[in-house]
Motif scaffolding. Structure first.
Motif, PDB file in Angstrom:
ATOM      1  N   UNK A  96       0.760  -1.245   0.000  1.00  0.00           N
ATOM      2  CA  UNK A  96       0.000   0.000   0.000  1.00  0.00           C
ATOM      3  C   UNK A  96       0.784   1.283   0.000  1.00  0.00           C
ATOM      4  N   UNK A  97       2.014   1.286  -0.494  1.00  0.00           N
ATOM      5  CA  UNK A  97       2.814   2.506  -0.498  1.00  0.00           C
ATOM      6  C   UNK A  97       3.137   2.996  -1.906  1.00  0.00           C
ATOM      7  N   UNK A  98       2.523   2.405  -2.917  1.00  0.00           N
ATOM      8  CA  UNK A  98       2.861   2.787  -4.297  1.00  0.00           C
ATOM      9  C   UNK A  98       2.537   4.258  -4.575  1.00  0.00           C
ATOM     10  N   UNK A  99       1.479   4.775  -3.964  1.00  0.00           N
ATOM     11  CA  UNK A  99       1.119   6.187  -4.160  1.00  0.00           C
ATOM     12  C   UNK A  99       2.135   7.124  -3.523  1.00  0.00           C
ATOM     13  N   UNK A 100       2.890   6.601  -2.569  1.00  0.00           N
ATOM     14  CA  UNK A 100       3.824   7.444  -1.828  1.00  0.00           C
ATOM     15  C   UNK A 100       5.286   7.097  -2.148  1.00  0.00           C
ATOM     16  N   UNK A 101       5.482   6.380  -3.252  1.00  0.00           N
ATOM     17  CA  UNK A 101       6.820   5.935  -3.640  1.00  0.00           C
ATOM     18  C   UNK A 101       7.806   7.094  -3.716  1.00  0.00           C
ATOM     19  N   UNK A 102       7.366   8.228  -4.269  1.00  0.00           N
ATOM     20  CA  UNK A 102       8.258   9.368  -4.450  1.00  0.00           C
ATOM     21  C   UNK A 102       8.009  10.474  -3.429  1.00  0.00           C
ATOM     22  N   UNK A 103       7.256  10.155  -2.383  1.00  0.00           N
ATOM     23  CA  UNK A 103       6.975  11.137  -1.326  1.00  0.00           C
ATOM     24  C   UNK A 103       8.127  11.182  -0.322  1.00  0.00           C
ATOM     25  N   UNK A 104       8.131  12.227   0.478  1.00  0.00           N
ATOM     26  CA  UNK A 104       9.106  12.346   1.571  1.00  0.00           C
ATOM     27  C   UNK A 104       8.493  11.760   2.840  1.00  0.00           C
ATOM     28  N   UNK A 105       9.319  11.273   3.762  1.00  0.00           N
ATOM     29  CA  UNK A 105       8.799  10.666   4.998  1.00  0.00           C
ATOM     30  C   UNK A 105       7.806  11.546   5.756  1.00  0.00           C
ATOM     31  N   UNK A 106       8.026  12.853   5.760  1.00  0.00           N
ATOM     32  CA  UNK A 106       7.135  13.752   6.502  1.00  0.00           C
ATOM     33  C   UNK A 106       5.729  13.783   5.930  1.00  0.00           C
ATOM     34  N   UNK A 107       5.539  13.297   4.718  1.00  0.00           N
ATOM     35  CA  UNK A 107       4.228  13.275   4.087  1.00  0.00           C
ATOM     36  C   UNK A 107       3.433  12.034   4.459  1.00  0.00           C
ATOM     37  N   UNK A 108       4.043  11.115   5.175  1.00  0.00           N
ATOM     38  CA  UNK A 108       3.388   9.864   5.546  1.00  0.00           C
ATOM     39  C   UNK A 108       2.959   9.862   6.999  1.00  0.00           C
ATOM     40  N   UNK A 109       1.939   9.071   7.301  1.00  0.00           N
ATOM     41  CA  UNK A 109       1.522   8.876   8.693  1.00  0.00           C
ATOM     42  C   UNK A 109       2.535   7.996   9.408  1.00  0.00           C
ATOM     43  N   UNK A 110       2.437   7.930  10.727  1.00  0.00           N
ATOM     44  CA  UNK A 110       3.361   7.104  11.502  1.00  0.00           C
ATOM     45  C   UNK A 110       3.290   5.642  11.107  1.00  0.00           C
ATOM     46  N   UNK A 111       2.070   5.166  10.852  1.00  0.00           N
ATOM     47  CA  UNK A 111       1.907   3.775  10.457  1.00  0.00           C
ATOM     48  C   UNK A 111       2.535   3.478   9.111  1.00  0.00           C
ATOM     49  N   UNK A 112       2.387   4.394   8.161  1.00  0.00           N
ATOM     50  CA  UNK A 112       2.980   4.208   6.840  1.00  0.00           C
ATOM     51  C   UNK A 112       4.505   4.256   6.913  1.00  0.00           C
ATOM     52  N   UNK A 113       5.017   5.120   7.764  1.00  0.00           N
ATOM     53  CA  UNK A 113       6.475   5.205   7.920  1.00  0.00           C
ATOM     54  C   UNK A 113       7.035   3.882   8.460  1.00  0.00           C
ATOM     55  N   UNK A 114       6.329   3.276   9.433  1.00  0.00           N
ATOM     56  CA  UNK A 114       6.787   1.999   9.969  1.00  0.00           C
ATOM     57  C   UNK A 114       6.692   0.901   8.912  1.00  0.00           C
TER      58      UNK A 114
END
Length: 227
Positions: A96-114
């Protein structure tokens, strides 16, 4: 250490007894002053290439995209080939991270970062994962969701994992086996085998199973035997 495909988890006392130190010894970040650590019966230090270590914090670099963070270990170990790239891309999509492949860590929730941190660990295709309280920095709701996600990912990847936690509910909901340590100096005081009627139950489903309360109470008694 167990072989691939068998998920084994350890639960350790909340007291300061060297839980993280134990994982650092297994991973090779620290060397034991005495004794030895065996991996599948072998003492050879080369086994440490087969171990992945996920810390309490995700330690994602803000100046790298999620994809670049995930492949960092592969770059460091000169293992970034076409096969490993394909595997990383598949995990990014599957989890479930394909939409955020080119995002920066600060753009993700804590759960997505883990989740990204776990993919980074799995990218090296380790036989054994060491998880050092990986959910402790998350709020309760996110913690439950990420715990469920991680368990499903490990089951799908058929990985063996050793989890350090002082959360009894977390241990019972995720474990195949719980190892209880005494206060310092730490020694094994109990080993609890965890079995639910439905072996494929997720951590969230286990929490609602009638056996959950019994295992929780057994663990609580073991932890309080010495007062």
């Amino acid at each position: 250490m167990p072989k691939n495909g068998c998920r084994k988890w350890g639960c350790f006392r909340k007291n300061t007894i060297g839980k993280s130190t134990l994982l650092s010894l297994i991973s090779g970040l620290l060397l034991p002053e005495s004794g030895s650590i065996l991996f599948e019966g072998q003492k050879d230090t080369k086994f440490r290439d087969k171990i992945g270590y996920m810390l309490q914090k995700d330690h994602l670099f803000e100046w790298r995209t999620i994809y670049k963070n995930v492949i960092l270990g592969l770059e460091i170990q000169n293992k970034l080939d076409e096969k490993s790239k394909e595997r990383v891309e598949k995990m990014i999509f599957d989890y479930g991270l394909s939409r955020f492949r080119d995002a920066r860590p600060s753009e993700l929730s804590g759960g997505m970062r883990q989740r990204a941190a776990l993919i980074r660990t799995l990218a090296l295709n380790p036989d054994l994962l060491l998880l050092d309280e990986p959910f402790s920095a998350l709020d309760f709701q996110t913690r439950l969701m990420v715990c469920d996600d991680v368990a499903k990912i490990l089951r799908r990847e058929e990985k063996t994992a050793l989890l350090v936690t002082h959360d009894l509910s977390e241990a019972v909901s995720m474990a195949d086996r719980i190892i209880v340590l005494t206060k310092r100096p730490a020694r094994i005081c109990a080993v609890l085998q965890i079995q639910f009627p439905e072996g494929s139950l997720s951590p969230l489903e286990r929490r609602n199973a009638p056996e959950f309360k019994d295992y929780f109470n057994m663990l609580w008694k073991e932890l309080n035997k010495d007062g």
